[in-house]
Design a protein around this motif. Sequence first.
Motif, mmCIF file in Angstrom:
data_model
loop_
_atom_site.group_PDB
_atom_site.id
_atom_site.type_symbol
_atom_site.label_atom_id
_atom_site.label_comp_id
_atom_site.label_asym_id
_atom_site.label_seq_id
_atom_site.Cartn_x
_atom_site.Cartn_y
_atom_site.Cartn_z
ATOM 1 N N ASN A 244 0.839 -1.198 0.000
ATOM 2 C CA ASN A 244 0.000 0.000 0.000
ATOM 3 C C ASN A 244 0.875 1.251 0.000
ATOM 4 O O ASN A 244 1.706 1.434 0.893
ATOM 5 N N LEU A 245 0.691 2.114 -0.998
ATOM 6 C CA LEU A 245 1.454 3.363 -1.084
ATOM 7 C C LEU A 245 0.672 4.543 -0.509
ATOM 8 O O LEU A 245 1.172 5.665 -0.489
ATOM 9 N N ASN A 246 -0.575 4.277 -0.059
ATOM 10 C CA ASN A 246 -1.393 5.307 0.585
ATOM 11 C C ASN A 246 -1.969 4.742 1.888
ATOM 12 O O ASN A 246 -3.186 4.640 2.064
ATOM 13 N N PRO A 247 -1.073 4.347 2.813
ATOM 14 C CA PRO A 247 -1.522 3.600 4.000
ATOM 15 C C PRO A 247 -2.279 4.467 5.001
ATOM 16 O O PRO A 247 -2.012 5.668 5.148
ATOM 17 N N ILE A 248 -3.236 3.820 5.686
ATOM 18 C CA ILE A 248 -3.935 4.439 6.821
ATOM 19 C C ILE A 248 -3.695 3.506 8.010
ATOM 20 O O ILE A 248 -4.147 2.366 8.002
ATOM 21 N N TRP A 249 -2.976 4.002 9.017
ATOM 22 C CA TRP A 249 -2.619 3.142 10.151
ATOM 23 C C TRP A 249 -3.644 3.250 11.276
ATOM 24 O O TRP A 249 -4.328 4.269 11.409
#
Length: 589
Positions: A244-249
């Motif tokens: 994922n290059l647009n991660p939401i942690w």
Amino acid sequence: MGMCCSALSGDVAGGKQGVGGALQRPTANQNNHGHKDAVDFFFRSRGLQPLFTQIELSLSASKLLDCDITSKSDPMTVVFAKKRDGTLEEIGRTEVIMNNLNPVWIEKISIAYQFEIVQPLVFRVYDVDTKYHNVPVKTLKLNDQDFLGEATCVLSEIVTKPNRTLTINLHYKYRSAVPRNLGTLSVQAEEIFASRSAVEIAFRCSHLENVDMFSKSDPFLRISRTVESGDPVPICKTDVISDNLNPIWRPVTLSMQQFGNKDNPLIIECFDFNSSGNHVLIGKIQSSVGDLEKLHQGRIGANFVKPTSHHGRQKVLKSQLFVDKFIEKEQYSFLDYISSGFELNFMVAVDFTASNGNPRNPDSLHYIDPSGRLNSYQQAIMEVGEVIQFYDSDRRFPAWGFGGRTVDGSISHCFNLNGSANGFEVDGVEGIMAAYANALHNVALAGPTLFGPVINTAAQIAGQSTSHDRSNYFVLLIITDGVVTDLQETKDALVRASDLPLSVLIVGVGGADFTQMEILDADKGHRLESSTGRVATRDIVQFVPMREVQRGEISVVQALLEELPGQFLSYMRCRDIKPFNIHMAGAHT
């Protein structure tokens, strides 16, 4: 449990999980006499006195010996206090860092600094064998690991250094051995100050650079604090988001103990996770908690930078860091709750299936030895019960059996251990032990191994308590010799129970292969899922196989119990349940 950096977890499952600071300790004595036993026991069990200067040690090493053939060593440090008679008492262990000869450990070692006495310390570094990477570090047998070197010093040597950092050469245990460069260990000491302030932060990134060849990056963030010496000390990691290059942690929680104040400089690094331990830097940002708050308020991103080959030059990247959530809150400690009147209620369930062997035979797991030597079931009951009883004022414990044929001839998967038709509670740990011994005469071993009925019964008790009293938390100990037969039903029961004030400790006894049981313990980062697709709201299960413990090492059951304060806090914090009489509480955290 939720991604809370104050709830510590080891670097297992290849490091794909959050890691944070140590359990905060009180710094002043309590005046709440109603629960003084529990508080005093909590202090004593950790070798602490109510009044002291609490110090946290941060550890790193350089140029360690490489013991692994196909990869680098996987180091862990164990810290001991050397007593007057020369014996060593273990203080704590760091996490295991994979494939790294220059590790910087996140797990801090907490110690009470006393000015008036000499406090010799011994640090031993081990290469942890691959087969133990999913085992809690507290339970590792040190004789099974490769010894990488030892260093010794006195605590006052560290705290009197200008930057409170001491670097020591590692050597063999016996200095007469052939001299060899085993690398160095650096120890930094910081005084813990009392504060309940914390911030919960949810990070996300956009347009991260792809550094993987055959797939997308697997990013995680590491947050470090810059200390007086100018060196960064890691304080927290997020979880790892795969491909994922647009991660939401998931949100992380930073206590003021970790970040100091809002203006203290932080370094936020984004890495691509590699199981080899060679995580690749995607970019970094110099920031502070105050800066992160501004990013949230302005709904703007901060650009990552990356060092270039030109000395001192940095390239500004298109990749950005965003703060989707920033909440300041008071974060109360386990002792805040316990000293204000919250209780842990102990429950136990014992396996009466036939695979345990005839209780009359000495090789049976249920054999009661006339000499008084405890069997594994008795040992688990005693070790867990003796600790938890301090936190339960009436000391009346529900006790059940499962998988046995009771006096009426039917097989029951949740029968009262005391044989009573009216009540399942017994008095004290002694009452559990007596009821267990008595049941072995009255209950025939049968089967199969079903956990569902016992977990549902415990969950019903925990659920009923929430309607009239939110200060009770329940701990169910299941002791079993075999793999559960109703795995999906057990998962369903545990997922339902994850919303309740309940933790389930499962101890496996005997020589069975318990690999399947580890599925119930979500330590590898995969939360339990029910047959309807519902995911557990938090991890409430700890499973360990019981095994012989070498002298001087912490037992499996003790290590299990050390997880409980964190599980307790995860429930209270997600329900926003606060301790009683907060304005009356002492200045501890």
